[in-house]
Each structure stands twice: as structure tokens, then as C-alpha cells.
Design a protein around this motif. Structure first.
Motif, PDB file in Angstrom:
ATOM      1  N   ILE A   1     -79.038  33.437 126.759  1.00 20.63           N
ATOM      2  CA  ILE A   1     -80.181  34.053 126.091  1.00 20.63           C
ATOM      3  C   ILE A   1     -80.882  35.083 126.969  1.00 20.63           C
ATOM      4  CG2 ILE A   1     -81.688  32.155 126.825  1.00 20.63           C
ATOM      5  CD1 ILE A   1     -81.995  34.333 123.668  1.00 20.63           C
ATOM      6  N   SER A   2     -80.815  34.924 128.297  1.00 18.17           N
ATOM      7  CA  SER A   2     -81.510  35.843 129.201  1.00 18.17           C
ATOM      8  C   SER A   2     -81.009  37.269 129.084  1.00 18.17           C
ATOM      9  CB  SER A   2     -81.369  35.369 130.649  1.00 18.17           C
ATOM     10  OG  SER A   2     -80.005  35.291 131.023  1.00 18.17           O
ATOM     11  N   VAL A   3     -79.825  37.465 128.446  1.00 16.45           N
ATOM     12  CA  VAL A   3     -79.302  38.816 128.287  1.00 16.45           C
ATOM     13  C   VAL A   3     -80.211  39.661 127.396  1.00 16.45           C
ATOM     14  CG1 VAL A   3     -77.885  38.374 126.239  1.00 16.45           C
ATOM     15  CG2 VAL A   3     -77.174  40.130 127.884  1.00 16.45           C
ATOM     16  N   LEU A   4     -80.998  39.001 126.563  1.00 18.33           N
ATOM     17  CA  LEU A   4     -81.894  39.727 125.650  1.00 18.33           C
ATOM     18  C   LEU A   4     -83.279  39.986 126.236  1.00 18.33           C
ATOM     19  CD1 LEU A   4     -81.085  37.989 122.246  1.00 18.33           C
ATOM     20  CD2 LEU A   4     -80.292  40.204 123.070  1.00 18.33           C
ATOM     21  N   PHE A   5     -83.561  39.474 127.434  1.00 18.03           N
ATOM     22  CA  PHE A   5     -84.884  39.623 128.034  1.00 18.03           C
ATOM     23  C   PHE A   5     -84.768  40.375 129.352  1.00 18.03           C
ATOM     24  CE2 PHE A   5     -85.083  35.970 125.277  1.00 18.03           C
ATOM     25  CZ  PHE A   5     -86.305  36.116 124.625  1.00 18.03           C
ATOM     26  N   SER A   6     -85.814  41.105 129.712  1.00 15.53           N
ATOM     27  CA  SER A   6     -85.824  41.808 130.992  1.00 15.53           C
ATOM     28  C   SER A   6     -85.940  40.795 132.128  1.00 15.53           C
ATOM     29  CB  SER A   6     -86.993  42.803 131.046  1.00 15.53           C
ATOM     30  OG  SER A   6     -88.234  42.126 130.941  1.00 15.53           O
ATOM     31  N   ASP A   7     -85.577  41.237 133.331  1.00 15.47           N
ATOM     32  CA  ASP A   7     -85.568  40.328 134.480  1.00 15.47           C
ATOM     33  C   ASP A   7     -86.963  39.762 134.763  1.00 15.47           C
ATOM     34  OD1 ASP A   7     -82.892  40.784 134.744  1.00 15.47           O
ATOM     35  OD2 ASP A   7     -83.113  42.370 136.256  1.00 15.47           O
ATOM     36  N   THR A   8     -87.992  40.530 134.460  1.00 16.56           N
ATOM     37  CA  THR A   8     -89.359  40.073 134.744  1.00 16.56           C
ATOM     38  C   THR A   8     -89.796  38.945 133.809  1.00 16.56           C
ATOM     39  OG1 THR A   8     -90.234  41.800 133.292  1.00 16.56           O
ATOM     40  CG2 THR A   8     -90.038  42.333 135.622  1.00 16.56           C
ATOM     41  N   GLU A   9     -89.018  38.696 132.730  1.00 12.47           N
ATOM     42  CA  GLU A   9     -89.396  37.684 131.747  1.00 12.47           C
ATOM     43  C   GLU A   9     -88.722  36.336 132.011  1.00 12.47           C
ATOM     44  OE1 GLU A   9     -91.886  39.379 130.417  1.00 12.47           O
ATOM     45  OE2 GLU A   9     -91.316  39.294 128.319  1.00 12.47           O
ATOM     46  N   ASN A  10     -87.840  36.276 133.017  1.00 12.13           N
ATOM     47  CA  ASN A  10     -87.053  35.052 133.226  1.00 12.13           C
ATOM     48  C   ASN A  10     -87.923  33.837 133.530  1.00 12.13           C
ATOM     49  OD1 ASN A  10     -84.623  36.290 132.699  1.00 12.13           O
ATOM     50  ND2 ASN A  10     -84.198  36.774 134.840  1.00 12.13           N
TER      51      ASN A  10
ATOM     52  N   ASN B   1     -77.169  27.558 121.377  1.00  6.63           N
ATOM     53  CA  ASN B   1     -76.571  26.259 121.645  1.00  6.63           C
ATOM     54  C   ASN B   1     -77.455  25.506 122.633  1.00  6.63           C
ATOM     55  OD1 ASN B   1     -74.166  26.732 120.044  1.00  6.63           O
ATOM     56  ND2 ASN B   1     -73.550  28.175 121.653  1.00  6.63           N
ATOM     57  N   THR B   2     -77.155  24.254 122.840  1.00  5.89           N
ATOM     58  CA  THR B   2     -77.990  23.437 123.738  1.00  5.89           C
ATOM     59  C   THR B   2     -77.903  23.884 125.185  1.00  5.89           C
ATOM     60  OG1 THR B   2     -76.174  21.836 123.846  1.00  5.89           O
ATOM     61  CG2 THR B   2     -77.927  21.414 122.249  1.00  5.89           C
ATOM     62  N   ASP B   3     -76.881  24.695 125.525  1.00  2.95           N
ATOM     63  CA  ASP B   3     -76.782  25.236 126.890  1.00  2.95           C
ATOM     64  C   ASP B   3     -77.418  26.625 126.985  1.00  2.95           C
ATOM     65  OD1 ASP B   3     -75.001  26.675 125.435  1.00  2.95           O
ATOM     66  OD2 ASP B   3     -73.302  26.397 126.792  1.00  2.95           O
ATOM     67  N   TYR B   4     -78.210  26.997 125.973  1.00  6.84           N
ATOM     68  CA  TYR B   4     -78.970  28.251 125.921  1.00  6.84           C
ATOM     69  C   TYR B   4     -78.087  29.484 125.773  1.00  6.84           C
ATOM     70  CZ  TYR B   4     -82.442  25.009 127.759  1.00  6.84           C
ATOM     71  OH  TYR B   4     -83.252  23.927 127.942  1.00  6.84           O
ATOM     72  N   THR B   5     -76.869  29.285 125.308  1.00 10.51           N
ATOM     73  CA  THR B   5     -76.041  30.437 124.946  1.00 10.51           C
ATOM     74  C   THR B   5     -76.253  30.749 123.475  1.00 10.51           C
ATOM     75  OG1 THR B   5     -74.151  28.993 124.466  1.00 10.51           O
ATOM     76  CG2 THR B   5     -74.291  29.947 126.695  1.00 10.51           C
TER      77      THR B   5
ATOM     78  N   LYS C   1     -91.059  33.363 132.727  1.00 11.57           N
ATOM     79  CA  LYS C   1     -91.786  32.991 131.512  1.00 11.57           C
ATOM     80  C   LYS C   1     -90.872  32.241 130.549  1.00 11.57           C
ATOM     81  CE  LYS C   1     -94.305  36.260 129.699  1.00 11.57           C
ATOM     82  NZ  LYS C   1     -94.697  37.416 128.835  1.00 11.57           N
ATOM     83  N   LEU C   2     -89.599  32.650 130.496  1.00 14.14           N
ATOM     84  CA  LEU C   2     -88.634  32.000 129.613  1.00 14.14           C
ATOM     85  C   LEU C   2     -88.388  30.556 130.048  1.00 14.14           C
ATOM     86  CD1 LEU C   2     -86.987  32.858 127.127  1.00 14.14           C
ATOM     87  CD2 LEU C   2     -85.079  33.379 128.666  1.00 14.14           C
ATOM     88  N   LEU C   3     -88.323  30.339 131.359  1.00 11.29           N
ATOM     89  CA  LEU C   3     -88.143  28.971 131.865  1.00 11.29           C
ATOM     90  C   LEU C   3     -89.341  28.104 131.514  1.00 11.29           C
ATOM     91  CD1 LEU C   3     -86.609  29.674 135.403  1.00 11.29           C
ATOM     92  CD2 LEU C   3     -85.458  28.631 133.436  1.00 11.29           C
ATOM     93  N   GLU C   4     -90.533  28.670 131.621  1.00 12.10           N
ATOM     94  CA  GLU C   4     -91.750  27.927 131.284  1.00 12.10           C
ATOM     95  C   GLU C   4     -91.749  27.535 129.810  1.00 12.10           C
ATOM     96  OE1 GLU C   4     -94.865  30.563 132.393  1.00 12.10           O
ATOM     97  OE2 GLU C   4     -94.735  30.108 134.542  1.00 12.10           O
TER      98      GLU C   4
ATOM     99  N   LEU D   1     -90.971  23.521 125.518  1.00 12.92           N
ATOM    100  CA  LEU D   1     -90.203  23.119 124.339  1.00 12.92           C
ATOM    101  C   LEU D   1     -89.628  21.726 124.521  1.00 12.92           C
ATOM    102  CD1 LEU D   1     -88.899  23.893 121.596  1.00 12.92           C
ATOM    103  CD2 LEU D   1     -86.993  24.855 122.905  1.00 12.92           C
ATOM    104  N   GLU D   2     -89.130  21.446 125.705  1.00  7.18           N
ATOM    105  CA  GLU D   2     -88.544  20.138 125.986  1.00  7.18           C
ATOM    106  C   GLU D   2     -89.590  19.032 125.940  1.00  7.18           C
ATOM    107  OE1 GLU D   2     -85.948  17.920 129.533  1.00  7.18           O
ATOM    108  OE2 GLU D   2     -86.272  20.085 129.559  1.00  7.18           O
ATOM    109  N   ASN D   3     -90.816  19.343 126.350  1.00  8.58           N
ATOM    110  CA  ASN D   3     -91.865  18.327 126.410  1.00  8.58           C
ATOM    111  C   ASN D   3     -92.624  18.178 125.093  1.00  8.58           C
ATOM    112  OD1 ASN D   3     -92.379  17.221 129.374  1.00  8.58           O
ATOM    113  ND2 ASN D   3     -91.705  19.346 129.552  1.00  8.58           N
TER     114      ASN D   3
END
Length: 561
Positions: free
Chosen positions: A103-112, A75-79, A114-117, A122-124
Motif C-alpha cells: 500500500i505504501s506505493v500509493l503514499f509519499s515517503d513522508t506519509e509512511n 490483503n492482510t499483509d497490506y498488499t 502516519k500510515l503506520l500509526e 485500526l488494529e486496536n
């Protein structure tokens, strides 16, 4: 009225069928096309629209579930809105447990981070492809290559985010295997280099004594038999030295450590000065040998004269070895000469009337340690390295090399190679001096320190230097050299590299730190360019390689005394 009620009942049945998903249920319309008929047509059209929509939705759902890569819709709120079967299977969780979670539930904490980047990109830019992430499954971590893109509705508004994740576990395993193989190959190459360097040093050290004392012995009164024996010793020493040089040359080429020069040189004079001695050798063997240049061959070209002559001399040496009667012809011609770009391709041919090479063996003669016939090795000697080195040097210089032998109407063998070079118009470079002037007299009674742990090498260079008029002091190691040199500023120091205790490099560094300014020359069996560079970086001024010739020693003395 009864007909109207029946018609209304039929319409209610149509609506019920449509509601139950039976979109193929139909009613006939009358020819009058009254209002009820229009209603029936409208309901039927709606049913067809619903049917088409359902079929399309079911089709897309089947594709979505059938894709082998992992798919997620956010969803647009990243759920998480929904996932496909491939992701459920890989992660080990059903879609019902994932829907609604961030979505962060599927990634390890060290990837957060990178996910934000990625979401920022994507937005730009509207999409983001082939980004590597580690997905967190219930029992393992999954390396995945992920691509992100927006989903839009029929009004072209953002409706969600599609993530396509490809499992790259096998790819990562292959990369790791390749990296391990690369590291093992590099370690093996380093071990090979160390072995060759060590063996070169161990062989050159006694060889230096053999060749050096044979040269000294040749300068003493000898009868004819003794002169013959000394000549054989010198020839054997030269052969062994050439073998060592060939092995080191081949290894440097394999490691891409050969540095080619690009300097102007007189191709005619340089070639002639190096081929003339082989003409005398051919005459002694009862052969005729000549060399010639086509009229359009430029006088001066820009290239690597040392490597060019090395290739040519090797081919001529082979021709001499394998030719018992007849002649050897060396030719040089020019192809593709361009005056505007000053480019020219020189073509060299070496033709002999020797034993020839069978056609089935010609494909192998450029392989290392290979000759056309094993009996050839026993009869003529040789190591099978020369042609390999020639071929690889020609390739390094962007040329070509080949052989023509035992064709119909031809005797002997012709080796040819081409080199693309730049020529210099109207240049005037003096011909190289081929004479070896080994005479040298000390301008004064020079004090020279010789540092070497091998007593034979010490005795050899001491005798040669004293014959030239020097006063020689010796030391057997780095510690003793330090003690002797600190108390007396010698005019020149010959310093061995590999010695027990303090080696020559460490001794030189300490001498320079103590303010010793006189010339220090490495006197070493280490022949690699890297070894020479280490000598110079430690503070030495020059390098004399074992086994040395009187000419090489003379050049060093002239340079530093």
C-alpha cells in the motif's frame, strides 16, 4: 432401457447448461420422484444458488466500480488486492499494475509514519476515520481524507482492509483561499489600527495646544466678545476631541478589544451626577428635562458604570440636539428582578419631543456614519457614530437596544436599551463626587522635567505647571532628556512618546537601567489602551493623554507629588 438412457442424456444436458451459465435451464420431473428426479432437483437447486451468487457478486461489483470516491481493498499483509475505477483514474495507473504491491506505493515517503500509526489504531479500535493523506499519482499529489476498516468473511475472520479515500483538493484550495483572505483582513486591520493611532497622535498634538491655551486664555481678563470667542474655541476643541474618541471607541469595539468592568456602583447616584449638567443645558435651550427611577430599581448593581453612562449620555445628547421645543424624559425601571439569583434587567428610556425619525429610516440609524437624513447632518451637525457605539456596547453587555418614533399619537422619539445586571442588596456605596476640583498647590517647589518635541505643547504644560508653583525644565527629545535627567533627579518627568531619534519609551528604559527612580508620566497623544500598556511596561508610572484637562493634570500631580 431406452427411456433411462434418454433421461440420462437430459441430465447431462442440464449439467452442461449449468456449466455454461444457463441457470434458467430446467427439466421436468416425473410424478414418481425416483432417484433421477431427485438428482435433477438437486442440480436445479444448485443452479439457482449459483445464479443468486453470481447476481449478488455482479451487483456488488457494479456498486464497487460505481462509487465516485476512491476504494482500495488490501490483503492482510497490506498488499493491494484490487481498486475501483475512481482510484485508477485519479492515480493514473490500471488495477493490474497495482495489484500485489504494498500500500505504501500509493503514499509519499513522508506519509509512511502516519500510515503506520493508522494501522496501529485500526488494529486496536477496528476502524480509523477521516485521516488526511497525500496520495502519490503519476503526475501530481492528491490530498485525500481516508477511512480504514476491516473486511471479514462468513466465518467472521479478517479477510482484508477496506480504504475509502475522498479527494479533498477543492476543499484544500478553499481553505488556502480562506487563510489568505484572513491574513489579508488581519493585515488590513493592523494597517487600519496603525493609521488610526498615527492620525490620532497627529491630530491630538496640535489639538492639545488649541484646547490648553484656550483654557489658559479663559482665565485671563477678557471682554464679553473675547469671552465668547474663547468659549467657541473650547467648544470646537471638545467636539473634535469627542469625534476622535468616538472613532477610536468604534475601532476598539470592531476589534473586540473593549474590556468591560464588573464592579458595584450606585446606579441612581451615578446616573444623576452625570445627567444633572444636561438638565442645565436643556434649560438654557428652553427645554424641560427630568430623570426618574422606578421604586423597584436597586440602589447598587454590579456592571460597567463607565459604559452604562456613556450609552445614556450619548442618547441624552442626541435628544438635546434634535429637540427644539418641549421636553426630554429619562426613565429607569427594573424588569425580571430575582431575589434568589440577584439578577435584574434595567430598562432605560430617553424620550424627547424632537423632530422624530421616519419609519423607513429607523433601520439605518445604528449604522456607522449614518443619520436619518443628510439634511439633518447639515442642520444639526454630528458624525453618525454615537448610536453605532451605543448599540454595540449594549450588545457587548448582553442587552438590547431599539427606537420608537413617529408612531400614531406620538411625537418625538424614544430610545430604549436594557442591561442584565447583578444587584447588591443592602449595599451602601457613597455617591460619586461630580465636582471637578482643579485647584492644586505644590506642596513644595517641585522640579519637573517636560520632554516633548512640539514647542507649543511644551509651552502649554510649562505655563500651567509654573502657574501651580513648579520649577519646569524642558527637553526636546529622548537624548537630551537622558543627559538632563542623569545629572538631576527631578521630582517628576512628563515624557512624550513619539519623538524623532530616541523616543520616550527608549529613553525611559535607559533611565530605569541607569537607576533613575523618580516618577515618569507618559505625556502622549496615543490614546489606545495598548499604547498605555507599552508606556507602563517600559517603566513609566502613569499616562496623561493629549489633549489633557486641568482636572486630569491635577489628578496626576496629586498622585505623584
Amino acid at each position: 432401457m431406452e427411456a433411462l438412457n434418454k433421461r440420462l442424456d437430459d441430465i447431462m444436458t442440464l449439467i452442461a447448461e449449468m456449466a455454461n451459465g444457463n441457470y434458467d435451464y430446467t427439466l421436468d420431473v416425473s410424478e414418481n420422484e425416483n432417484e433421477l428426479d431427485a438428482l435433477i432437483q438437486g442440480i436445479t437447486m444448485l443452479g439457482q444458488e449459483l445464479k443468486n451468487s453470481t447476481v449478488s457478486r455482479d451487483f456488488m461489483q457494479s456498486i464497487y466500480q460505481g462509487v465516485v470516491d476512491m476504494l482500495l481493498v488490501l490483503n492482510t499483509d497490506y498488499t493491494i488486492r484490487n481498486v475501483n475505477a475512481a482510484l485508477e483514474e485519479a492515480i493514473g495507473m490500471p488495477e493490474t499494475e497495482l495489484v500485489g504491491q504494498h500500500i505504501s506505493v500509493l503514499f509519499s515517503d513522508t506519509e509512511n509514519l502516519k500510515l503506520l500509526e493508522v494501522f496501529f489504531e485500526l488494529e486496536n479500535q477496528g476502524k480509523c476515520t477521516n485521516r488526511e493523506f497525500i496520495l502519490q499519482a503519476t503526475d501530481r499529489q492528491i490530498p485525500a481524507s481516508c477511512s480504514f476498516s476491516y473486511l471479514v468473511d462468513k466465518h467472521h475472520q479478517t479477510d482484508g482492509i477496506l480504504i475509502i479515500a475522498k479527494d479533498i483538493t477543492e476543499l484544500k484550495l478553499k481553505e488556502r483561499e480562506l487563510q489568505e483572505a484572513k491574513e489579508k483582513a488581519e493585515a488590513a486591520s493592523q494597517s487600519k489600527s496603525f493609521f488610526l493611532s498615527s492620525m490620532s497622535h497627529e491630530i491630538r498634538t496640535p489639538l492639545n495646544g488649541i484646547v490648553g491655551f484656550a483654557d489658559l486664555l479663559a482665565d485671563t481678563p477678557l471682554n464679553q466678545t473675547q469671552q465668547q470667542y474663547v468659549s467657541l474655541i473650547r467648544t470646537s476643541g471638545s467636539t473634535l476631541t469627542r469625534l476622535l474618541n468616538d472613532i477610536l471607541n468604534l475601532h476598539r469595539i470592531e476589534q473586540d478589544k473593549v474590556e468591560l468592568e464588573a464592579i458595584p456602583f450606585d446606579i441612581r447616584a451615578t446616573t444623576a451626577s452625570h445627567l444633572e449638567p444636561y438638565r442645565y443645558l436643556a434649560n438654557e435651550k428652553g427645554l424641560t428635562m427630568d430623570y426618574s427611577f422606578a421604586a423597584d430599581v436597586p440602589q447598587v448593581v454590579v456592571g460597567d458604570p463607565t459604559r452604562t453612562i456613556q450609552i445614556l449620555v450619548n442618547l441624552v445628547s442626541n435628544a438635546l440636539k434634535f429637540t427644539e421645543t418641549g421636553s426630554i424624559q429619562v426613565r429607569c425601571s427594573a424588569d425580571n428582578q430575582n431575589e434568589s439569583t440577584r439578577q435584574v434587567t434595567l430598562r432605560f428610556t430617553v424620550t424627547d419631543t424632537g423632530i422624530g425619525i421616519p419609519p423607513e429610516k429607523q433601520a439605518y440609524i445604528f449604522d456607522a456614519f449614518t443619520q436619518s437624513d443628510q439634511s439633518t447632518t447639515r442642520r444639526y451637525g454630528g458624525f453618525g457614530l454615537g448610536l453605532t457605539i451605543c448599540k454595540r456596547l449594549v450588545t457587548l453587555m448582553h442587552g438590547e437596544m431599539g427606537v420608537i418614533s413617529m408612531q400614531e399619537g406620538q411625537e418625538g422619539t424614544t430610545f430604549w436599551f436594557t442591561l442584565p445586571l447583578t444587584f447588591v442588596p443592602d449595599a451602601d456605596i457613597p455617591a460619586p463626587d461630580s465636582a471637578e476640583d482643579t485647584t492644586f498647590e505644590m506642596p513644595y517647589k517641585a522640579d519637573i522635567l517636560v520632554v516633548d518635541d512640539n514647542p507649543i505643547n511644551v509651552l502649554l504644560i510649562q505655563d500651567v505647571l509654573e502657574q501651580m508653583g513648579a520649577i519646569v525644565t524642558t527637553a526636546v527629545g529622548g537624548e537630551e532628556a537622558l543627559q538632563v535627567a542623569i545629572g538631576k533627579p527631578f521630582d517628576l518627568i512628563f515624557m512624550d512618546i513619539q519623538m524623532p531619534g530616541m523616543d520616550g519609551l527608549e529613553a525611559t528604559v535607559k533611565l530605569r537601567r541607569l537607576g533613575y527612580e523618580k516618577p515618569i508620566v507618559a505625556f502622549s497623544a496615543n490614546a489606545y489602551k495598548d499604547d498605555i500598556a507599552k508606556s507602563l511596561s517600559s517603566g513609566m508610572n502613569d499616562h496623561l493623554c493629549k489633549p489633557f484637562t486641568r482636572k486630569e493634570l491635577t489628578e496626576v500631580l496629586r498622585k505623584w507629588l
